[in-house]
Design an enzyme around this catalytic site. Sequence first.
Site, PDB file in Angstrom:
ATOM      1  N   HIS A  47      -0.367 -14.059  -0.459  1.00  0.00           N
ATOM      2  CA  HIS A  47       0.910 -14.440   0.140  1.00  0.00           C
ATOM      3  C   HIS A  47       1.329 -15.772  -0.466  1.00  0.00           C
ATOM      4  CE1 HIS A  47       0.186 -11.101   2.763  1.00  0.00           C
ATOM      5  NE2 HIS A  47      -0.976 -11.621   3.096  1.00  0.00           N
ATOM      6  N   VAL A  48       2.434 -15.754  -1.201  1.00  0.00           N
ATOM      7  CA  VAL A  48       2.859 -16.901  -1.991  1.00  0.00           C
ATOM      8  C   VAL A  48       3.785 -17.829  -1.218  1.00  0.00           C
ATOM      9  CG1 VAL A  48       4.043 -17.578  -4.137  1.00  0.00           C
ATOM     10  CG2 VAL A  48       2.585 -15.549  -4.096  1.00  0.00           C
ATOM     11  N   GLY A  88      -6.262   5.146  -0.642  1.00  0.00           N
ATOM     12  CA  GLY A  88      -6.567   3.787  -1.049  1.00  0.00           C
ATOM     13  C   GLY A  88      -8.050   3.487  -0.923  1.00  0.00           C
ATOM     14  N   GLU A  90       0.827  -1.207   0.000  1.00  0.00           N
ATOM     15  CA  GLU A  90       0.000   0.000   0.000  1.00  0.00           C
ATOM     16  C   GLU A  90       0.859   1.254   0.000  1.00  0.00           C
ATOM     17  OE1 GLU A  90      -3.963   2.014   1.894  1.00  0.00           O
ATOM     18  OE2 GLU A  90      -3.401  -0.010   2.499  1.00  0.00           O
TER      19      GLU A  90
END
Length: 168
Positions: free
Chosen positions: A116-117, A109, A90
């Site tokens: 999340h990999v 925003g 962000e």
Amino acid sequence: MTENNTQHAPVRAAAPTTLTAEEIKAQLTESGIPEHLHPYFPRGLGELIPAMGIKFQELTAERTVATMPVAGNTQPIGLLHGGANVVLAETLGSLSAGVHGGEDLVAVGVDINATHVRPAVSGVVTATCTAVKLGRTLCIHSIDIVDERGRTTCTARITNMLIPRPTA
């Protein structure tokens, strides 16, 4: 049913931190914000960006690159906190959109999502933010976060609205 007698301190909003012009300049310089963009940050970067250890290598509307240490930003089991990834994403997306908006507009925003990999457990992560759309009132950026081995740890996408800079 048992009664919980735990006493908690009342929650209060923190008083806004007011920095001198010299402190703002030092904060921006230390964080890697290019000097020609300092007028975009008349109040500095706030408290969260420096607290997270985010450092910029590049900052434009089209592309922004920054790093963040894993240490100090972990969850209880020692992995980089997913919320820290979102703060990093962000930050890059909003500042990139703000640069696009110029000195008279600020980016706020309106939507962010993150996937999340894989976990990061040490070192620093590097985030690269790329513009998807740079409009008159709406900006969309994609952010890829990688570990020191270049492996993707998180991907995110943020939409910001450009609004007039508040005067107070």
